[in-house]
Write a protein that holds these residues in place. Sequence first.
Motif, short mmCIF file in Angstrom:
data_model
loop_
_atom_site.label_atom_id
_atom_site.label_comp_id
_atom_site.label_asym_id
_atom_site.label_seq_id
_atom_site.Cartn_x
_atom_site.Cartn_y
_atom_site.Cartn_z
N LEU A 1 -17.70 -25.56 0.85
CA LEU A 1 -19.14 -25.51 1.10
C LEU A 1 -19.46 -25.05 2.52
O LEU A 1 -20.53 -24.50 2.78
N GLU A 2 -18.54 -25.30 3.46
CA GLU A 2 -18.76 -24.89 4.85
C GLU A 2 -19.03 -23.40 4.97
O GLU A 2 -19.82 -22.96 5.81
N THR A 3 -18.37 -22.60 4.15
CA THR A 3 -18.55 -21.16 4.22
C THR A 3 -19.86 -20.72 3.56
O THR A 3 -20.42 -19.69 3.90
N ARG A 4 -20.34 -21.51 2.61
CA ARG A 4 -21.59 -21.17 1.91
C ARG A 4 -22.82 -21.61 2.70
O ARG A 4 -23.86 -20.95 2.71
N TYR A 5 -22.70 -22.74 3.38
CA TYR A 5 -23.85 -23.30 4.10
C TYR A 5 -23.50 -23.37 5.59
O TYR A 5 -22.91 -24.34 6.06
N GLY A 6 -23.87 -22.32 6.31
CA GLY A 6 -23.49 -22.19 7.71
C GLY A 6 -24.40 -22.95 8.65
O GLY A 6 -25.32 -23.67 8.23
N PRO A 7 -24.19 -22.79 9.96
CA PRO A 7 -24.96 -23.51 10.97
C PRO A 7 -26.47 -23.27 10.89
O PRO A 7 -27.26 -24.11 11.35
N GLU A 8 -26.87 -22.13 10.32
CA GLU A 8 -28.30 -21.83 10.23
C GLU A 8 -29.06 -22.86 9.39
O GLU A 8 -30.28 -23.02 9.51
N TYR A 9 -28.34 -23.59 8.52
CA TYR A 9 -29.01 -24.57 7.68
C TYR A 9 -29.57 -25.74 8.49
O TYR A 9 -30.50 -26.42 8.04
N ALA A 10 -29.04 -25.97 9.67
CA ALA A 10 -29.63 -26.98 10.54
C ALA A 10 -31.04 -26.56 10.95
O ALA A 10 -31.98 -27.36 10.95
N ARG B 1 -37.31 -19.51 9.94
CA ARG B 1 -36.40 -19.63 11.09
C ARG B 1 -36.62 -18.53 12.11
O ARG B 1 -36.57 -18.78 13.33
N THR B 2 -36.85 -17.32 11.65
CA THR B 2 -36.88 -16.17 12.57
C THR B 2 -38.27 -15.86 13.12
O THR B 2 -38.38 -15.23 14.17
N THR B 3 -39.33 -16.31 12.43
CA THR B 3 -40.69 -15.97 12.89
C THR B 3 -41.37 -17.09 13.65
O THR B 3 -42.33 -16.83 14.39
N GLY B 4 -40.93 -18.33 13.47
CA GLY B 4 -41.60 -19.46 14.12
C GLY B 4 -43.00 -19.69 13.61
O GLY B 4 -43.84 -20.29 14.29
#
Length: 221
Positions: free
Chosen positions: A144-153, A193-196
Amino acid sequence: MAEWYPVMLRMEGKLAVVIGGGPVAERKVCGLLEAGAQIRVVSPELTEGLRTLAEVGRLEWRQKEAEASDLAGATLVFAAAGSSEANLRITAAAAASGIPVNAAEDGEAGDFILPAVLRRGRFILTASVSGAGPALASRVVRELETRYGPEYAEYADELRRIRRIVKERVSSREERRRLLAAAAETDALEEWRTTGIAAEPDRLLERLRDRAGSGQDREKR
């Protein structure tokens, strides 16, 4: 065979007592620290990592063999000593005091077991095989670590803000449900995430309604 009820516990500021000072105990302590728990470790000896945590005040260390009195005030107890006899004694003492206990050597002897965990900030995934083979649960989490990366935080943080805005500004329960479902779509998560945009509630609600409406249109086709 015991049937388990999965649950997430708020441990911030609550006392967890860990019996034992070896590698297993250290893993328990690290997970508890991530949850903000207060920690008491009872053991004659500690791993280097636990000793360092004790020295910097991250945990209370009672340098002794564990007794029932060491469990006073605990919300949870972890029996992770190197001695089976000590673990059985502490498990029994916790049960007598009505304190849920995790038995490291024999999960079914205790009141709860710990799943394998993938933590991305507020986003937490767990896997368990109910004590039957923890290695399998650990392998699933590694995958799952490879599917759900740090961006999920970041996704989880944005969704928390969006949920608060929707609850405050939208009175219809059905509309809230539709908007929050639209907010959790994969491409939507990246947009937040990218637009705020969550910092602009009026613009956010307009965008959510556009997304929710587009989703309904697709369902009708």
